[in-house]
Design a protein around this motif. Structure first.
Motif, PDB file in Angstrom:
ATOM      1  N   PRO A   1     -68.619 -90.746 -34.479  1.00  0.00           N
ATOM      2  CA  PRO A   1     -69.629 -89.955 -33.771  1.00  0.00           C
ATOM      3  C   PRO A   1     -70.857 -89.662 -34.605  1.00  0.00           C
ATOM      4  N   SER A   2     -70.793 -89.824 -35.899  1.00  0.00           N
ATOM      5  CA  SER A   2     -71.957 -89.628 -36.755  1.00  0.00           C
ATOM      6  C   SER A   2     -71.839 -90.482 -37.997  1.00  0.00           C
ATOM      7  N   GLU A   3     -72.989 -90.761 -38.598  1.00  0.00           N
ATOM      8  CA  GLU A   3     -73.037 -91.523 -39.846  1.00  0.00           C
ATOM      9  C   GLU A   3     -74.030 -90.851 -40.775  1.00  0.00           C
ATOM     10  N   ILE A   4     -73.834 -91.012 -42.079  1.00  0.00           N
ATOM     11  CA  ILE A   4     -74.760 -90.481 -43.070  1.00  0.00           C
ATOM     12  C   ILE A   4     -75.555 -91.635 -43.668  1.00  0.00           C
ATOM     13  N   PHE A   5     -76.883 -91.490 -43.693  1.00  0.00           N
ATOM     14  CA  PHE A   5     -77.765 -92.504 -44.245  1.00  0.00           C
ATOM     15  C   PHE A   5     -78.586 -91.881 -45.367  1.00  0.00           C
TER      16      PHE A   5
END
Length: 223
Positions: free
Chosen positions: A72-76
């Motif tokens: 549901p989310s990713e860190i960039f």
């Protein structure tokens, strides 16, 4: 005008090109796409053990497909004026596809449009193409569409240090009014998409270009 975004030395030339185009009245095309802020090496998937859990993911208007296997989310990691910063992007659902969207952006599912929340005129329309799309026809249509804005440059093929990596078709008009892109891009799974990107002249150009290109590189057709 100083750019809001500073990047590593090897990519400073492209960032300067973006800022000068967005804030000046020059109409000469460059040798690389003006909106191609090279952030592909600065956008990384979460490291093991650092991926946010679904319980901690921010709520969004567009709920991801329940059948999607994407988190549901990713860190960039993005390079900013304060250095390398980590930003969370949430998975949002379009008509038959999904993508990761950063906090300062809004995604209109019905229109397939991603835009800067505070300045909606900075936007990109996302269209899913059929498997048997005709690239020659799209190239002709894209040139006709962009001709009204100025001289059309063709950057199709490998895009060096660009989040999208390569493009089957990359047409661009860069003028005193801003930048217009017409891009046909295929994801790693071989699905094709058409991106119509508008980046007007203004202080928000750098805030828009880098993150939006990272988001576009995450577009994926639903399984």
């Amino acid at each position: 005008m100083n750019p809001k975004v500073s990047v590593y030395m090897k990519i400073s030339t492209l960032v300067m090109a973006l800022t000068l185009t967005a804030c000046s009245s020059s109409t000469e095309p460059s040798v690389t796409p003006e909106t191609s802020v090279p952030v592909n090496e600065e956008a990384t998937s979460p490291e093991a053990g650092n991926e946010p859990s679904p319980e901690s993911a921010p709520e969004t208007e567009n709920e991801p497909n329940p059948e999607s296997t994407r988190p549901p989310s990713e860190i960039f990691d993005l390079m900013t004026g304060e250095g390398n910063q980590s930003y969370t992007a949430t998975l949002q659902q379009g008509e038959g596809f999904s993508l990761y969207v950063f906090e300062k952006f809004t995604f209109d599912e019905a229109k397939g449009r991603l835009f800067l929340s505070s300045h909606p005129e900075y936007d990109v329309d996302i269209e899913m193409l059929p498997a048997n799309y005709d690239l020659t026809q799209l190239a002709a249509a894209g040139k006709k569409e962009l001709d009204q804005f100025g001289e059309v440059s063709d950057y199709s093929g490998e895009l060096v240090e660009h989040p999208l990596g390569s493009a089957k078709l990359y047409l661009q008009v860069s003028s005193g009014e801003g930048i217009h892109d017409y891009i046909v891009w295929e994801s790693e799974t071989g699905d094709a998409f058409l991106f119509r990107l508008r980046n007007p002249k203004g202080e928000e150009a750098s805030d828009f270009a880098g993150p939006v290109l990272v988001s576009l590189s995450t577009v994926q057709r639903d399984s």
